[in-house]
Motif scaffolding. Structure first.
Motif, mmCIF file in Angstrom:
data_model
loop_
_atom_site.group_PDB
_atom_site.id
_atom_site.type_symbol
_atom_site.label_atom_id
_atom_site.label_comp_id
_atom_site.label_asym_id
_atom_site.label_seq_id
_atom_site.Cartn_x
_atom_site.Cartn_y
_atom_site.Cartn_z
ATOM 1 N N GLY A 131 0.816 -1.220 0.000
ATOM 2 C CA GLY A 131 0.000 0.000 0.000
ATOM 3 C C GLY A 131 0.842 1.259 0.000
ATOM 4 N N THR A 132 1.915 1.263 0.782
ATOM 5 C CA THR A 132 2.794 2.435 0.830
ATOM 6 C C THR A 132 3.486 2.655 -0.510
ATOM 7 O OG1 THR A 132 3.162 2.050 3.182
ATOM 8 C CG2 THR A 132 4.725 3.477 2.065
ATOM 9 N N ILE A 133 3.972 1.586 -1.120
ATOM 10 C CA ILE A 133 4.676 1.709 -2.402
ATOM 11 C C ILE A 133 3.731 2.141 -3.515
ATOM 12 C CG2 ILE A 133 5.872 0.358 -4.173
ATOM 13 C CD1 ILE A 133 7.151 -1.212 -1.819
ATOM 14 N N THR A 134 2.523 1.555 -3.584
ATOM 15 C CA THR A 134 1.594 1.960 -4.642
ATOM 16 C C THR A 134 1.102 3.390 -4.437
ATOM 17 O OG1 THR A 134 -0.243 0.916 -3.455
ATOM 18 C CG2 THR A 134 0.806 -0.367 -5.209
ATOM 19 N N GLY A 135 0.899 3.803 -3.183
ATOM 20 C CA GLY A 135 0.497 5.188 -2.933
ATOM 21 C C GLY A 135 1.585 6.172 -3.335
ATOM 22 N N ALA A 136 2.843 5.836 -2.985
ATOM 23 C CA ALA A 136 3.956 6.713 -3.364
ATOM 24 C C ALA A 136 4.144 6.736 -4.881
ATOM 25 C CB ALA A 136 5.238 6.255 -2.676
ATOM 26 N N ALA A 137 3.981 5.590 -5.537
ATOM 27 C CA ALA A 137 4.098 5.551 -6.997
ATOM 28 C C ALA A 137 3.002 6.365 -7.658
ATOM 29 C CB ALA A 137 4.053 4.099 -7.475
ATOM 30 N N ALA A 138 1.803 6.321 -7.092
ATOM 31 C CA ALA A 138 0.709 7.116 -7.658
ATOM 32 C C ALA A 138 0.992 8.610 -7.522
ATOM 33 C CB ALA A 138 -0.600 6.757 -6.955
ATOM 34 N N ILE A 139 1.548 9.002 -6.390
ATOM 35 C CA ILE A 139 1.879 10.419 -6.201
ATOM 36 C C ILE A 139 2.979 10.839 -7.177
ATOM 37 C CG2 ILE A 139 2.869 12.083 -4.586
ATOM 38 C CD1 ILE A 139 1.547 10.453 -2.335
ATOM 39 N N LEU A 140 4.018 10.015 -7.291
ATOM 40 C CA LEU A 140 5.161 10.384 -8.136
ATOM 41 C C LEU A 140 4.855 10.344 -9.628
ATOM 42 C CD1 LEU A 140 8.051 8.666 -6.181
ATOM 43 C CD2 LEU A 140 7.481 11.093 -6.292
ATOM 44 N N THR A 141 3.848 9.599 -10.046
ATOM 45 C CA THR A 141 3.496 9.545 -11.471
ATOM 46 C C THR A 141 2.324 10.460 -11.813
ATOM 47 O OG1 THR A 141 2.037 7.639 -11.106
ATOM 48 C CG2 THR A 141 4.332 7.193 -11.731
ATOM 49 N N SER A 142 1.911 11.289 -10.881
ATOM 50 C CA SER A 142 0.788 12.190 -11.119
ATOM 51 C C SER A 142 1.217 13.362 -11.993
ATOM 52 C CB SER A 142 0.261 12.709 -9.782
ATOM 53 O OG SER A 142 -0.660 13.758 -9.995
ATOM 54 N N PRO A 143 0.526 13.592 -13.089
ATOM 55 C CA PRO A 143 0.869 14.759 -13.917
ATOM 56 C C PRO A 143 0.591 16.079 -13.204
ATOM 57 C CG PRO A 143 -0.914 13.479 -14.928
ATOM 58 C CD PRO A 143 -0.501 12.764 -13.706
ATOM 59 N N TRP A 144 -0.401 16.104 -12.319
ATOM 60 C CA TRP A 144 -0.706 17.327 -11.578
ATOM 61 C C TRP A 144 0.430 17.704 -10.624
ATOM 62 C CZ3 TRP A 144 -4.342 20.531 -13.008
ATOM 63 C CH2 TRP A 144 -5.387 20.050 -13.774
ATOM 64 N N LEU A 145 1.054 16.703 -10.016
ATOM 65 C CA LEU A 145 2.189 16.992 -9.131
ATOM 66 C C LEU A 145 3.335 17.620 -9.914
ATOM 67 C CD1 LEU A 145 3.634 16.610 -6.316
ATOM 68 C CD2 LEU A 145 4.582 14.550 -7.336
ATOM 69 N N TRP A 146 3.675 17.025 -11.048
ATOM 70 C CA TRP A 146 4.801 17.537 -11.819
ATOM 71 C C TRP A 146 4.473 18.849 -12.507
ATOM 72 C CZ3 TRP A 146 8.984 15.946 -10.060
ATOM 73 C CH2 TRP A 146 9.099 14.659 -9.553
ATOM 74 N N ALA A 147 3.195 19.065 -12.824
ATOM 75 C CA ALA A 147 2.795 20.379 -13.352
ATOM 76 C C ALA A 147 2.976 21.448 -12.277
ATOM 77 C CB ALA A 147 1.354 20.351 -13.836
#
Length: 118
Positions: free
Chosen positions: A90-106
């Motif tokens: 759960g921690t790894i998939t949550g962190a991966a979802a955050i890091l692959t979010s286009p909104w975060l990088w925008a």
């Protein structure tokens, strides 16, 4: 039979009679029965671990900036509660979802651009 029910009669909880206080007087309490010590073999489901995995998987596809941190939080709670496998997933998939979010990088790009221009 299920694992929640005792296999034999000796493992079941039996009522234990209270000792009488005095004849004819009940004192503060009514006469009755008390149960013995509670059983410790009841299964506790891994709620935080399962929730972390489900929220992390959902965060990969929808609303990663909302569900990702919740999945990471639930994953860390699951790790504390010794649900190691589900907590780590759960921690790894949550962190991966955050890091692959286009909104975060925008947002990171806009902050960098703002810093360079102003």
């Amino acid at each position: 039979m299920s694992d929640l029910t005792p296999a034999n009669e000796s493992e079941r909880q039996r009522p234990v009679a209270r000792p009488p206080r005095s004849a004819g007087h009940w004192g503060e309490e009514m006469p009755g029965f008390e149960l013995g010590p509670p059983r410790r073999d009841i299964w506790n489901p891994p709620v935080f671990g399962a929730s972390a995995v489900l929220l992390g998987a959902a965060a990969l596809f929808r609303a990663p900036l909302l569900l990702g941190p919740i999945a990471v939080l639930f994953g860390l709670i699951a790790l504390i509660r010794r649900q190691y496998a589900l907590g780590a997933i759960g921690t790894i998939t949550g962190a991966a979802a955050i890091l692959t979010s286009p909104w975060l990088w925008a947002g990171v790009g806009v902050a960098w651009l703002y810093e360079k221009l102003f």
